[in-house]
Structure formats: structure tokens, C-alpha cells
Write a protein that holds these residues in place. Structure first.
Motif, PDB file in Angstrom:
ATOM      1  N   ALA A 188       0.806  -1.206   0.000  1.00 53.20           N
ATOM      2  CA  ALA A 188       0.000   0.000   0.000  1.00 53.20           C
ATOM      3  C   ALA A 188       0.846   1.266   0.000  1.00 53.20           C
ATOM      4  N   VAL A 189       0.332   2.297  -0.675  1.00 47.84           N
ATOM      5  CA  VAL A 189       0.939   3.622  -0.569  1.00 47.84           C
ATOM      6  C   VAL A 189       0.779   4.077   0.882  1.00 47.84           C
ATOM      7  N   LEU A 194      -0.745   9.791   1.414  1.00 49.32           N
ATOM      8  CA  LEU A 194      -2.080  10.090   0.908  1.00 49.32           C
ATOM      9  C   LEU A 194      -2.745  11.227   1.685  1.00 49.32           C
ATOM     10  N   THR A 195      -2.556  11.238   2.998  1.00 49.58           N
ATOM     11  CA  THR A 195      -3.177  12.313   3.776  1.00 49.58           C
ATOM     12  C   THR A 195      -2.581  13.669   3.413  1.00 49.58           C
ATOM     13  N   LYS A 196      -1.275  13.699   3.173  1.00 48.48           N
ATOM     14  CA  LYS A 196      -0.630  14.948   2.754  1.00 48.48           C
ATOM     15  C   LYS A 196      -1.093  15.365   1.366  1.00 48.48           C
ATOM     16  N   VAL A 200      -6.433  15.430   3.802  1.00 50.71           N
ATOM     17  CA  VAL A 200      -7.507  14.872   4.620  1.00 50.71           C
ATOM     18  C   VAL A 200      -6.871  14.006   5.695  1.00 50.71           C
ATOM     19  N   GLY A 201      -7.705  13.503   6.606  1.00 50.96           N
ATOM     20  CA  GLY A 201      -7.206  12.669   7.679  1.00 50.96           C
ATOM     21  C   GLY A 201      -7.156  11.196   7.307  1.00 50.96           C
ATOM     22  N   ILE A 205      -9.049   8.552   4.384  1.00 54.46           N
ATOM     23  CA  ILE A 205      -8.267   7.680   3.501  1.00 54.46           C
ATOM     24  C   ILE A 205      -8.728   6.233   3.645  1.00 54.46           C
ATOM     25  N   ASN A 206      -8.936   5.787   4.863  1.00 55.18           N
ATOM     26  CA  ASN A 206      -9.372   4.412   5.099  1.00 55.18           C
ATOM     27  C   ASN A 206     -10.770   4.152   4.549  1.00 55.18           C
TER      28      ASN A 206
END
Length: 217
Positions: A188-189, A194-196, A200-201, A205-206
């Protein structure tokens, strides 16, 4: 009209002016994926074992079955389905759309794509590296071009099913769906990337990862 479209695309690709795949060095080189030889493309099958079926495929004749949550299905006709395409620098796909269905943002890293609308109206577009959206509504019988490597999409804006044929100047164009690439890659990335990137938090993402995760059969 479909026959004219296919003829024009094949003529343009075989002229060499749009070719990205390596040029062929013999008349035919039917792919032999099981040969064990690793080359840029596929090793050639023995000419003694070549048959007409190596150059034929019936999979684009009928609409594909749409089961995805995005409301579309892509049926490919590339060298993996038609071994005779090896070294010829061309392939096709058929895309079928449910009412409101989307072929989500994606790229083809190895090919330019030209789409011919078989049925319905499609909202289509691509995004340049200057972050400019080039978009249009294309109707039955019309074509639209997506330049090589640029993010693009199609959406059925009607209340009936739609379909399109796509041609590529590569025997194996490759497809990277933006959402699936970022949120379902293996390994996984990292979440902090991804949050950056999306500002978003981790919770958001989840949620996206859960939505896009392959469904267990």
C-alpha cells in the motif's frame, strides 16, 4: 461507419507516424507468452504452429456484463487476447456504460487512444500537464482523442446504455486507474503520503480504501 473508423485507425498506426511500439522486423510474430524468453514484447511462436485463430477475437461483438460500482466495463482486444498483434503496434477495446456510468479517470502510459461512440452520448475529457481540462460531449458516430499518458475519463450522460470502441497505437497500452492505483496498490501507498497529498485525515483515507477494496467472491 464502424468499418471506416477501424480502417482509418489501422491505416494511421501502420503508417508508422504514430507508432510507439518497436517496429516489426518480419511479416508476423505471433506472441508466445509461455516461451520463457523475456523480451520487450513477446517471443515469436513457431510459424509452423500459427493458425488463423491467432489473429481473431470475438469478444468485442457483444456488450460486456457490467458489475462494477462505477457502471462501466472494458473489454480489451490486445496482444494478450490476440497473439497475432505482437509487434504490430495496435489494439482495441470496447467500453460499455450503464445509464450514468463512468469509466473513471485513468491513463494509458504506452499509447494514444481514439474513441468512436457506438451508442449514446458520452461526456469525455482529458487533463493536460498544465492542469487544463479539455472536454466535450460526443455523440453516436463521433470520435475523440486522448493523448498518450494523460489522465482522461468518459461518462454516459444519458438514461440509456451507451457503448464505444477505442483504438490504441500499442499492442499493450497499459491502464492505470488513478483511484485504484493510489488506494489499492500492493504494498500500500503509505497513509501519510495520501493524507498529505489529499489534505484529509487517515479516517477519510481508510474510508476510500474500504470502498475500493476488491470484493470477496
Amino acid at each position: 461507419m464502424v468499418a471506416v473508423f477501424v480502417y482509418l485507425v489501422i491505416s494511421a498506426v501502420l503508417s508508422g507516424t504514430l507508432a510507439y511500439d518497436p517496429d516489426m522486423l518480419q511479416d508476423i510474430c505471433v506472441a508466445s507468452p509461455s516461451s520463457g524468453v523475456e523480451v520487450n514484447g513477446f517471443a515469436c511462436k513457431s510459424e509452423a504452429n500459427i493458425t488463423a485463430s491467432d489473429f481473431a477475437f470475438e469478444g468485442l461483438a457483444k456488450p460486456g456484463k457490467i458489475t462494477s460500482s462505477v457502471g462501466s466495463v472494458v473489454t480489451t482486444a490486445n496482444v494478450e487476447k490476440i497473439p497475432g498483434l505482437n509487434t504490430l503496434g495496435i489494439s482495441m477495446s470496447r467500453v460499455d456504460y450503464a445509464p450514468g456510468g463512468v469509466n473513471p479517470p485513468h491513463t494509458h502510459p504506452r499509447a494514444t487512444e481514439i474513441v468512436f461512440v457506438l451508442e449514446g452520448d458520452l461526456d469525455v475529457g482529458f487533463i493536460t500537464t498544465a492542469n487544463t481540462l479539455i472536454s466535450k460531449t460526443v455523440k453516436k458516430g463521433e470520435v475523440f482523442v486522448f493523448p498518450r499518458g494523460l489522465v482522461h475519463f468518459q461518462k454516459n450522460n444519458g438514461d440509456k446504455a451507451a457503448s464505444a470502441l477505442a483504438a490504441f497505437n500499442s499492442q499493450l497500452p497499459g491502464t492505470q486507474s488513478i483511484a485504484l492505483t493510489l488506494f489499492t496498490a500492493t504494498p500500500a501507498v503509505p497513509d501519510d503520503v495520501l493524507t498529505k497529498a489529499f489534505q484529509v485525515g487517515t479516517k477519510e483515507i481508510n474510508k476510500i480504501k474500504d470502498k475500493l477494496a476488491p470484493k470477496e467472491s
